[in-house]
Design a protein around this motif. Structure first.
Motif, mmCIF file in Angstrom:
data_model
loop_
_atom_site.group_PDB
_atom_site.id
_atom_site.type_symbol
_atom_site.label_atom_id
_atom_site.label_comp_id
_atom_site.label_asym_id
_atom_site.label_seq_id
_atom_site.Cartn_x
_atom_site.Cartn_y
_atom_site.Cartn_z
ATOM 1 N N ASP A 508 0.953 -1.261 -0.062
ATOM 2 C CA ASP A 508 -0.020 0.076 -0.031
ATOM 3 C C ASP A 508 0.927 1.375 -0.084
ATOM 4 O O ASP A 508 2.055 1.355 0.460
ATOM 5 N N ASP A 511 -0.821 7.412 1.322
ATOM 6 C CA ASP A 511 -2.478 7.766 1.131
ATOM 7 C C ASP A 511 -3.272 6.482 1.510
ATOM 8 O O ASP A 511 -4.281 6.753 2.416
ATOM 9 N N GLN A 512 -2.847 5.377 1.017
ATOM 10 C CA GLN A 512 -3.807 4.233 1.529
ATOM 11 C C GLN A 512 -3.730 3.871 2.966
ATOM 12 O O GLN A 512 -4.929 3.626 3.582
ATOM 13 N N ARG A 514 -3.181 6.036 5.221
ATOM 14 C CA ARG A 514 -3.981 7.264 6.023
ATOM 15 C C ARG A 514 -5.404 7.119 5.800
ATOM 16 O O ARG A 514 -6.139 7.080 6.856
ATOM 17 N N LYS A 515 -5.676 6.419 4.692
ATOM 18 C CA LYS A 515 -7.177 6.339 4.464
ATOM 19 C C LYS A 515 -7.633 5.013 5.566
ATOM 20 O O LYS A 515 -9.004 5.273 5.852
ATOM 21 N N ASN A 519 -4.690 9.867 10.458
ATOM 22 C CA ASN A 519 -3.426 10.938 10.271
ATOM 23 C C ASN A 519 -2.968 11.196 11.641
ATOM 24 O O ASN A 519 -1.800 11.768 11.641
#
Length: 651
Positions: A508, A511-512, A514-515, A519
């Protein structure tokens, strides 16, 4: 294998004057029983059944739509007509010259609402024999939904079942024109396509012909395989060449046995098809003794231009196929699944010693040059959606495979090196394949998946001293393959999935991550040492006890460690679960491998992505879990998803 399906509409001699009119039943007793609505529904369905033989589903697409509108327009909703126009192979109609659909016999009519009914029945098919002597050649279950709009009744949905005969199940192949009768025990059979290879008896030993059909018993599994019924399909030219000993198939001293033929194809049983005597071979022998294969003439198989409606400038599939068949230098002729384009090799005698790959589209007067290919090219494989094709050329003992976009002829930058021909996913977006590489005297086999547009493939499995061979990828997402270890072959299946912890997978991006986790993390930048990783890493630490290690250069997740009570794997095992739940969930699907340092690694599982999933248990002080089996009541304390090499191991 040269496949021929003709898009030629036969002008039917018998023209019915009865259309799909919405009239009431002519039987007054029926009207009394069912009421006016039921009588109108009955009349609508029966009249629709009389129109089926007038619509050839193998005609060119524009003609199919035109004939559907003309013959079905008064009884089918515009939405359903539009759907059939884009997908005629799932519409009712005429698929072969003989038998043909004669009528619909209604079995039940069920009222759904005040404005709709469900009708169940059978499409009755006949041949010229039944027109004289009566009877039924074949029948096929059909379910129709009929609704009322204004004063009219229209058919809004149609579902067709499998062909049936009295006490048999019938597999009907409209592509090549044959049917095969099976006992009721084969009702939920499956069809598997495979390859047969023909080798020239003189000169080059390259494969010169390919292509067959396998009927598989519904109880067949990779763990308990049963005897298949393999049917080889030859063009007449191929069969004649085989009889003239221009090529041979396999090591057997005898050739295939003919089962039947029509005007275009010969159907045959391979020699020694049951040499291993698998379970069910006796039943298959009895089936074959009953003359189960019956041939049918394909619509458009006539060579009379007055009957086919072809013209000098009409570059239909039939015309292109005939032109290619007349060219001795054309070989490896493979049509796309939608039969709108064909790719083939044209042998060249130029000094560079290369042949030429060409693409020819229906409706175009000339083919298009694709590129030069080696004389040892194995052939082509189309994606199921007909948007890409694979060029497979010999490379050592395996092949190198180039992916070409049919519309632009642009090639993917990534070339697949594989042991055998890669297998397309049902959506035409990915390919599964096997590869073997040798590193410093060690042999490593891998099963990999490449997705169009990506820069590289991804592993499903990778193992030392094991060879994989991919055989199929079905609509349910199951990839079938053979695992070969120390000479023993084992049939297995897998899915193209990525194991995860809390929704985070190896590979991953940031960004993946964090999703999935948010954060709220603390980042530790790369240090001067790589440790056990292949590159320097960032470490993201979440308060809820997740540690994610991300490659500095790749930007991809290399390892996940979790101790959070919320941490859960993709199969539903969480921190705090018992060892018993872990083993019940994972041991039926995955192995606990042997360490290169010796001993079985208890609680560590070899999972998809060539990864390792390790469960850490709350063990008594001084006791190691990895080299001794674990008490079923022991609780999971940590979950670790990584790669074997990063564990200082290799499996």
């Amino acid at each position: 294998m040269k496949k021929i399906i003709f898009f030629i509409l036969i002008l039917l001699v018998s023209v019915s004057l009865v259309g799909c009119t919405n009239v009431k039943s002519r039987n007054p007793e029926e009207s009394k029983i069912y009421g006016d609505d039921r009588a109108a529904v009955t009349s609508l369905v029966e009249n629709f059944g009389k129109q089926l033989q007038k619509v050839s589903l193998l005609a060119p697409e524009d003609r199919v739509e035109e004939n559907m509108q003309e013959n079905y327009g008064d009884c089918v909703s515009p939405e359903l007509l539009q759907k059939w126009g884009t997908d005629p192979q799932n519409a009712p109609g005429r698929l072969t010259l003989s038998p043909w659909p004669d009528r619909i016999e209604i079995q039940t009519i069920e009222k759904l609402t005040e404005q709709s009914y469900e009708v169940k029945g059978d499409v009755i098919e006949i041949t010229s024999i039944e027109t004289v002597k009566g009877g039924v050649a074949a029948k096929r279950p059909i379910t129709l939904t009929v609704y009322k709009t204004g004063k009219r009744w229209l058919i809004d949905n149609v579902t067709l079942g499998a062909y049936e005969e009295a006490n048999t199940v019938v597999y009907r192949n409209t592509q090549y024109g044959f049917s095969f009768s099976l006992p009721q025990g084969w009702k939920d059979y499956s069809i598997v396509t495979d390859d047969w290879g023909g080798w020239a008896t003189k000169g080059s030993q390259k494969v010169i012909e390919t292509g067959p059909i396998i009927i598989r018993h519904p109880q067949w599994t990779s763990e308990n395989p049963r005897q298949d019924i393999p049917i080889m399909v030859f063009t007449l030219r191929q069969w004649d060449a085989l009889q003239q000993d221009e090529f041979h198939i396999g090591p057997a001293p005898i050739g295939p046995t003919e089962l039947g033929r029509n005007a275009k194809y010969v159907f045959a049983l391979p020699a020694r098809y049951n040499y291993a005597f698998p379970k069910g071979y006796e039943e298959v022998e009895k089936i074959l003794e009953s003359n189960p294969l019956q041939t049918e003439e394909l619509v458009g198989s006539t060579s009379n231009p007055d009957q086919t409606g072809s013209s000098e400038n009409d570059y239909s599939k039939e015309k292109i196929q005939n032109l290619l068949a007349s060219k001795n230098e054309a070989s490896k002729i493979i049509w796309s699944p939608d039969d709108t384009q064909v790719v083939y090799i044209e042998e060249d005698n130029l000094d560079n010693g290369l042949n030429k790959a060409h693409l020819w589209k229906v409706g175009e007067a000339n083919s298009t040059f694709v590129r030069d290919v080696s004389p040892t090219t194995y052939g082509f494989t189309w994606a199921p959606d007909s948007k890409h094709f694979l060029i497979s050329e010999k490379l050592g003992e395996g092949s190198i495979n180039s992916i070409v976009a049919a519309a632009s002829l642009a090639e993917e930058e990534y070339e697949i090196k594989s042991i055998s021909t890669p297998v397309w996913s049902p959506d035409g977006l990915s390919l599964a394949y096997a590869y073997e590489q040798h590193n410093y005297g060690e042999s490593w086999g891998s099963l990999e998946v490449y997705t169009l547009g990506e820069k590289k493939s991804e592993y499903i499995w990778k193992a030392k001293d094991i060879i994989y061979k991919v055989s199929y990828w079905d609509k349910e997402g199951t990839i079938g393959y053979t695992e070969i270890y120390e000479g023993k072959e084992t049939q297995k299946t897998t899915q193209n999935i990525k194991p995860s912890i809390a929704g985070v997978h190896l590979g991953d991006t940031k960004d993946q991550v964090r999703k999935a986790l948010g954060n709220d993390y603390e980042e530790t930048p790369p240090s001067g040492e790589m440790g056990h990783f292949p590159e320097r890493v960032y470490r993201w630490t979440y308060d809820e006890d997740y540690n994610i290690f991300i490659g500095e250069n790749s930007g991809k997740v290399l390892e996940i460690m979790a101790t959070s009570p919320k941490a859960e794997t993709n199969l539903g095992v969480k921190i705090g679960d018992t060892a018993d739940k872990v083993f019940e969930t994972y041991r039926p699907k995955y192995i606990e491998p042997e360490s290169i340092h010796g001993g079985k690694l208890y609680g560590i599982f070899k999972v998809e992505g060539a990864a390792a999933l390790s469960f850490g248990f709350d063990m008594p002080d001084g006791q190691s879990q990895f080299f001794a089996d674990i008490d079923p009541n022991t609780k999971v304390r940590t979950i670790w998803l990584t790669y074997p090499a990063q564990m200082d191991d290799s499996f």
